[in-house]
Scaffold this motif. Structure first.
Motif, short mmCIF file in Angstrom:
data_model
loop_
_atom_site.label_atom_id
_atom_site.label_comp_id
_atom_site.label_asym_id
_atom_site.label_seq_id
_atom_site.Cartn_x
_atom_site.Cartn_y
_atom_site.Cartn_z
N LEU A 47 5.17 -17.35 26.55
CA LEU A 47 6.65 -18.07 25.90
C LEU A 47 6.67 -17.49 24.53
O LEU A 47 7.76 -17.23 24.16
CB LEU A 47 6.50 -19.14 25.87
N MET A 87 12.00 -21.77 32.82
CA MET A 87 11.38 -22.12 31.63
C MET A 87 11.74 -23.40 31.14
O MET A 87 12.60 -24.13 31.76
CB MET A 87 12.05 -21.08 30.80
N HIS A 112 3.88 -20.41 33.25
CA HIS A 112 3.98 -20.16 31.73
C HIS A 112 2.87 -20.67 30.73
O HIS A 112 2.32 -21.58 31.09
CB HIS A 112 5.07 -20.81 31.04
#
Lengths: 604, 604
Positions: free
Chosen positions: A38, A104, A33
């Protein structure tokens, strides 16, 4: 209806700037990420919330969930929430890749769920509890159970619930009596009643996976005899299909708020044909459940912060559009020939709006901070650092759950007041926020329970080490703030409050040392108010320090006014909120004992 | 549903003992009344409320008033309230004999209406506003208007309303635009819109007599150009009958609470055929209206006190019946083998119940005190005494309206919390009290307006004479309390708070002296909280002193525990409520100015 429910700039400011998400992204788990990816996710959630959640908010209140023909009928957007939520990763986002997730950070999940909660707090719970139930299975159940249940939950096809409360046992889980009898096939026969089961049944899920606390026959009394079971509404028939598992939807509780979010009463085994499967080891159920509790409590704080935020924007919009009255002239009179002013220009209205702002944004900052501790305790490799983040999280969790709930409710009430008579009317949305948020001080352990957890367990945990760590964090902020002349005064004030807190804690712990636990904990709730007020003062000073240093550096991402408004909010907090701790300290160090029951009945 | 909504012993204790109604009965106007006759009246009101009001409380919430075919449909008990209320003297009780009344003291009226409000706050407003409207006519209108309208109002056949608010002018009455054009027959043609008109239309009254604020063509701008008119829904046709007067019921506002008490939007003169009759002199309308305002504000405080009282009894009953959890042992652990305890035995629950008790009973005491000042200012003959009671009443009125409303709402919220999850459920009554009471900080001048009245007008009135008089009263209570060793400490605390109040007031008034009125009033709301908190501390010390001296004298009318519970409540107030004033004083003497609007927009 107001058309803004959240300020995305403020959310990103807290996420990326104040709480520095990118520091978390350095951890190995999150290497795939980056800020851009994001941001795309967060923006897509905002777009989804604008389109599928916010427009149905009032409608869901006006058409509450209801019980009919043995099932619960909910609004059609529940289906969208479950299915689209599954597709978008709103259920599985934080899970490991191998469990079907996206790895995440919790910080990003919190930010994303915050947007959804602010848009329509009646909907995200359906996926939130499915997530929680799946998480319990992933962490503690065997592979077979995982394979059977988890994929359908993560896709949003099946709902998940947590079944703790029973009619005779509300906050007191040691009194759970739901029974589990071992069967020859390795399963258990389940019988009992569970109440207040959020999202427990509706027409848009093919199946429901209930995570049920129950007592295996012959188990010890109290919390040590409680086990955790998967009890599906429909169980596999062994031929690839599903058959009824004798779980009955007895009723749907009608409530003052969150009326679109169903709250069911479930019966298990009325026809003696309800099967459950043990999760992990016997008698460890409560421990498993509580390992998930930090996430659940962050979620409650987040939801309350989100409602307070949406209410703030609704009343702010009204105050910017509504002309009413005049400003006072230096004579102390008003000039009727002068045109009306907008109500946002009245100091008392500004005071109410600023109170909402400091509570809503301060609460958001707090839940993001807790999410950061959560991410770091899960991912850092240094065991000392791991312990540090874990202790910090444990200590602040009861405040993270309680401050947004209690002060959020007060903030919303101020928002309603901004609208005057219209605030009380069904045509305006403030009254709905007022009703919805009132459940948050009750959810997942009432304020009383959280306060006892904070004072009775967390503060004393490992000889007060968590408190020591938090104090260090606060000292660091004070040190940083002191570098700016404008902020020094506030830094000094906070330093004084830290000393006050030491004094209060010393006084209260004295009772525990003498073995007078009832007295020790009798003022836990005012203590909660006291310590969370100081914690928020820290959160705000940190925010103002960040804003100040950005203004000086000139590296602005947002307008100058944006940063100045954050410093102004800090000042407001220090003038109007923090002084309350002086009175609270007086209360807490008062020797009189007035709430411990005695022979004499003084309540009638 | 709980079955007790008021404690009549406590009501009579405050009425007869603490506030000594019999002192008021010595006045000539009340010679026909004595304690026995008034007790009969109060008991009959209680019996009426038990039978006709309380049983319909929930039903009226669940079946709210609604607009249909140009009229408003309300619950059938509205008819009972109006007709039986008329018969029982609930409308005319306080009026002079010659106006068809019973010359009852306001204190007794307040006590009687308090019972009705506690039983079912959706109903008494129908008679209360009829009373208020009749009172305006009796005081200020000519004989013909009196003969035409008053008798039918006092009997409950016709309803009465107060029409102040307009869509574009909420709290700002100087912006009233409803028009009145003089006609040849001495009447006026009325045209305009009025909103938030409580009890403005329903199927159970033959006619409605609206007291309407309007502006005669050519009148000066602002509040000095406002006149008061009688505008009936149906006007006399000159032949002993009634004809339509072109008053339209545009809508019935749907609200979060008090859903059985209709709130209408009225249109006047849509067909250019609406007649009104001037009350008193032109341009004096607001003055007349405000002469009635003290009564209206006592009524709001009373209603809020009553709801807080009913909620207290409902949660107290629950806490006395609900087993849950265990008491902590001296090990700090709970023993699961021990039976559950009733939740009333948990200190945090007791704290919430005691908070409710001090707010509810303190508020009741305050509204009775205001009623006593009202009675005495109206009836004493010595002009100095008359002025004294009048000033005392004027000073406390904004607090009498605000404290029960604001703190009552907090008390009710604590009551809801006592029930945990059930408190949020429609099956339990707490959530209805929570919704109902939320209108009280808005009614009859919001908390912001009341606070500006207190700080900006009442405190400075006649060079601060009212404040001087109130201070003397408080000093007297301190002196009396100091005679009892047990109470001396509290008396000293209150003395300290008086000095603190002087300091705070001196600081704030400094801004007024410099002509900075906006700053002077910008913290009026926290000041309201500060001064009413201290006022309640006075009220409670007075109560405890009375209870103490009764216990010592041995002349008990109620149980020993009854008196002790009042002293305990005072102690609770001094430990848990009064210290808040320390923090409030810090807020109020802080030099920073953060809520006065500037060029820079810090709210987004």
């Amino acid at each position: 209806m107001a058309n803004q429910y959240v300020d995305i700039d403020t959310l990103k400011f807290f996420l990326y700037d104040v709480h520095n998400l990118e520091e978390v992204l350095l951890q190995e788990r999150f290497t795939d990420h980056d800020r851009d990816s994001l941001n795309l996710f967060i923006d897509s959630v905002k777009e989804f919330s604008d389109r599928e959640l916010f427009p149905y908010f009032k409608e869901m209140d006006e058409n509450p969930a209801y019980h009919e023909n043995g099932g619960v009928v909910v609004h059609k957007q529940v289906e969208v929430m479950m299915k689209k939520g599954g597709e978008m990763g709103l259920i599985s986002g934080t899970f490991d890749y191998e469990a079907g997730g996206l790895q995440m950070p919790m910080m990003v999940y919190t930010a994303s769920a915050f947007i959804q909660d602010a848009a329509n707090n009646h909907l995200p719970g359906y996926v939130g509890l499915t997530l929680g139930a799946a998480e319990l299975i992933i962490h503690f159940a065997n592979k077979e159970l995982n394979d059977t249940y988890v994929p359908k939950m993560l896709s949003g096809d099946w709902g998940g619930t947590m079944c703790l409360t029973e009619p005779q046992a509300g906050s007191s889980l040691s009194d759970v009596v739901t029974k589990a009898s071992p069967q020859d096939d390795g399963s258990y026969k389940i019988s009992g009643q569970k109440i207040f089961i959020s999202g427990g049944d509706h027409q848009y899920a093919e199946n429901f996976v209930h995570l049920v606390l129950a007592r295996i026959e012959g188990a010890p009394a109290g919390t040590k005899g409680i086990s955790l079971f998967i009890v599906p509404k429909k169980r596999p028939d062994g031929k690839g299909g599903l058959i009824s598992n004798d779980v009955t939807t007895v009723a749907d509780f009608q409530k003052m708020g969150q009326r679109g979010y169903c709250t069911t009463h479930l019966g298990f085994g009325d026809a003696d044909d309800c099967k459950g499967w043990l999760v992990g080891e016997a008698h460890h159920g409560l421990k498993y459940m509580f390992l998930m509790m930090n996430g659940a409590r962050i979620a409650v704080g987040r939801g309350a912060a989100a409602i307070a935020t949406a209410a703030y924007h609704a009343s702010l919009q009204y105050a910017k559009e509504r002309p009413q009255g005049r400003k006072l002239a230096s004579t102390g009179k008003k000039d009727p020939e002068q045109g009306q002013t907008l109500i946002i220009n009245h100091p008392d209205v500004r005071r109410m709006l600023l109170l909402q702002k400091v509570v809503a944004e301060g609460s958001l900052s707090l839940v993001l901070l807790a999410s950061k501790y959560y991410d770091l305790k899960e991912t850092v490799t240094d065991p000392l650092e791991k312990e540090r983040y874990s202790l910090l999280l444990e200590l602040i969790i009861p405040m993270v759950k309680t401050y947004p709930s209690e002060m959020g409710a007060q903030a919303v009430s101020n928002g309603l007041q901004v609208l005057g008579g219209y605030g009380f009317c069904a045509d305006f949305i403030l009254q709905q926020y007022h009703r919805d948020i009132r459940i948050f001080p009750i959810y997942e352990g009432t304020t009383g329970i959280q306060s006892q957890d904070l004072l009775g367990r967390k503060l004393l945990m490992e000889n007060g080490k968590a408190l020591e760590l938090l104090t260090k964090e606060v000292m660091l902020t004070i040190e940083n703030a002191s570098k700016f002349e404008d902020l020094r005064k506030y830094a000094n004030t906070l330093g004084g409050k830290l000393q006050l807190a030491q004094k209060v804690i010393g006084f209260l712990v004295g009772f525990a040392k003498k073995g007078d636990y009832e007295r020790f904990l009798s003022d836990a709730s005012p203590f909660m108010e006291f310590l969370s007020n100081i914690t928020l003062a820290w959160v705000w000073l940190e925010t103002a320090t960040f804003a100040k240093s950005t203004l000086i550096s000139g590296a602005l991402k947002y307008s100058e006014e944006f940063y100045e408004s954050k410093i102004h909010a800090m000042r407001f907090y220090y003038k109007y909120e923090l002084p309350k701790t002086t009175g609270l300290a007086e209360i807490l160090t008062n020797e009189e004992v007035l709430t411990v029951a005695t022979e004499k009945e003084i309540l009638h």
